[in-house]
Design a protein around this motif. Structure first.
Motif, short mmCIF file in Angstrom:
data_model
loop_
_atom_site.label_atom_id
_atom_site.label_comp_id
_atom_site.label_asym_id
_atom_site.label_seq_id
_atom_site.Cartn_x
_atom_site.Cartn_y
_atom_site.Cartn_z
N MET A 112 109.27 -0.88 -7.52
CA MET A 112 109.41 -1.98 -8.28
C MET A 112 108.32 -2.38 -9.47
O MET A 112 108.88 -2.81 -10.15
CB MET A 112 108.66 -3.76 -7.37
CG MET A 112 109.42 -3.11 -6.13
SD MET A 112 111.20 -3.26 -6.74
CE MET A 112 111.41 -3.20 -4.85
N ASP A 113 107.67 -1.29 -9.95
CA ASP A 113 106.91 -0.98 -10.73
C ASP A 113 108.62 -0.42 -12.00
O ASP A 113 107.81 -0.73 -13.79
CB ASP A 113 105.85 0.39 -11.47
CG ASP A 113 104.82 -0.41 -10.88
OD1 ASP A 113 104.22 -1.97 -10.57
OD2 ASP A 113 103.86 0.20 -10.23
N LEU A 114 108.88 -0.11 -11.50
CA LEU A 114 110.56 -0.38 -12.26
C LEU A 114 111.04 -1.23 -13.10
O LEU A 114 111.60 -1.11 -14.17
CB LEU A 114 111.65 1.45 -11.84
CG LEU A 114 112.77 1.42 -13.05
CD1 LEU A 114 112.01 2.50 -14.04
CD2 LEU A 114 113.64 2.98 -11.90
N GLU A 115 111.45 -2.02 -11.83
CA GLU A 115 111.99 -3.18 -12.30
C GLU A 115 111.11 -3.97 -13.60
O GLU A 115 111.36 -4.45 -14.52
CB GLU A 115 112.39 -4.59 -11.33
CG GLU A 115 113.39 -3.77 -10.62
CD GLU A 115 113.10 -2.21 -8.96
OE1 GLU A 115 111.54 -2.44 -9.02
OE2 GLU A 115 114.37 -2.06 -8.93
N LEU A 116 109.55 -3.90 -13.14
CA LEU A 116 108.96 -4.23 -14.25
C LEU A 116 109.07 -4.31 -15.45
O LEU A 116 109.01 -4.67 -16.66
CB LEU A 116 107.64 -4.98 -13.90
CG LEU A 116 107.40 -5.72 -12.86
CD1 LEU A 116 105.45 -6.40 -12.28
CD2 LEU A 116 107.59 -6.95 -13.02
N LYS A 117 108.87 -2.51 -15.70
CA LYS A 117 109.12 -2.10 -16.63
C LYS A 117 110.66 -2.04 -17.43
O LYS A 117 110.30 -2.62 -19.04
CB LYS A 117 109.11 -0.42 -16.35
CG LYS A 117 109.03 0.83 -18.33
CD LYS A 117 107.54 0.54 -18.12
CE LYS A 117 107.31 1.19 -19.69
NZ LYS A 117 105.67 0.92 -20.08
N GLN A 118 111.55 -2.18 -16.81
CA GLN A 118 112.34 -2.89 -17.50
C GLN A 118 112.68 -3.87 -18.27
O GLN A 118 113.32 -4.58 -18.96
CB GLN A 118 114.23 -2.38 -16.55
CG GLN A 118 114.53 -0.95 -16.32
CD GLN A 118 115.02 -1.36 -15.50
OE1 GLN A 118 115.25 -2.37 -14.66
NE2 GLN A 118 115.71 -0.18 -15.10
N VAL A 119 111.32 -5.04 -17.58
CA VAL A 119 112.03 -6.61 -18.07
C VAL A 119 111.05 -6.34 -19.12
O VAL A 119 111.63 -6.64 -20.30
CB VAL A 119 111.12 -7.93 -16.98
CG1 VAL A 119 111.07 -8.47 -18.03
CG2 VAL A 119 112.51 -7.60 -15.69
N GLU A 120 109.66 -6.03 -19.31
CA GLU A 120 108.88 -5.39 -20.17
C GLU A 120 109.75 -5.00 -21.71
O GLU A 120 109.77 -5.58 -22.77
CB GLU A 120 108.16 -4.93 -19.99
CG GLU A 120 107.07 -5.39 -19.33
CD GLU A 120 105.76 -4.31 -19.12
OE1 GLU A 120 105.70 -3.31 -20.41
OE2 GLU A 120 104.83 -4.15 -17.84
N GLN A 121 110.80 -3.40 -21.74
CA GLN A 121 111.64 -3.81 -22.43
C GLN A 121 112.82 -4.11 -23.05
O GLN A 121 113.36 -4.32 -23.80
CB GLN A 121 112.65 -2.28 -21.67
CG GLN A 121 111.79 -1.06 -21.60
CD GLN A 121 111.82 0.33 -20.62
OE1 GLN A 121 113.10 0.32 -20.27
NE2 GLN A 121 111.42 0.63 -20.91
N ARG A 122 112.91 -5.07 -22.10
CA ARG A 122 114.24 -6.11 -22.27
C ARG A 122 114.12 -7.28 -22.95
O ARG A 122 114.69 -7.69 -24.27
CB ARG A 122 115.30 -6.55 -20.95
CG ARG A 122 115.59 -5.28 -20.64
CD ARG A 122 116.69 -5.76 -19.37
NE ARG A 122 117.55 -6.30 -19.94
CZ ARG A 122 118.79 -7.26 -19.16
NH1 ARG A 122 118.34 -6.50 -17.97
NH2 ARG A 122 119.54 -7.46 -19.58
#
Length: 147
Positions: A1-11
């Motif tokens: 799920m680290d990928l989803e958190l990374k996407q939130v940070e990027q957005r």
């Protein structure tokens, strides 16, 4: 799920119109077009193109993704017609015309939407595992009762 958190940070930076505009490294229509990168960014979109959909954009708030843009398309009209519940599109105001309070409300809403999406993905991905563990425990308990 680290990928989803990374996407939130990027957005998160996409809350700001200047960052949305900067995401359009090269856009197929010039600044004189109704569908310029500047007008797309004003309407809440950032560039999200792929090799298959090179003119893909996405709203920073409602996450609506659109492609197939034409030179005469009005980004505000397209946004509201495809995402009637987007609070940003309903206002039809670029960032410069928002009050500080309204901008901060959008910030909070974006974080809440992204967090909800993340939590939903975590729950969905763990449902199967939980169900399997529950079924195994139930079988064990049923076996104990029969003895």
């Amino acid at each position: 799920m680290d990928l989803e958190l990374k996407q939130v940070e990027q957005r998160l930076p996409m809350l700001f119109e200047k960052n949305r505009l900067a995401s359009f490294k090269s856009w197929k229509f010039n600044d004189r077009s109704k569908c310029s990168a500047k007008k797309l960014a004003e309407a809440g979109f950032y560039y999200a193109g792929t090799p298959d959909e090179p003119d893909g954009v996405q709203c920073f708030l409602c996450n609506k993704a659109l492609d197939g843009w034409e030179k005469e398309d009005n980004p505000w009209d397209e946004h509201i017609s495809h995402s009637k519940n987007c609070e940003f599109a309903k206002l039809r105001l670029p960032e410069a015309k928002l009050t500080t309070d309204r901008f901060l409300q959008f910030c909070l809403e974006m974080v809440l939407v992204q967090s909800k999406n993340y939590v939903t993905k975590v729950v969905e991905s763990n449902k199967k595992e939980f169900s399997q563990k529950y079924t195994a425990k139930k079988k064990t308990l049923n076996g104990i009762r029969k003895k």
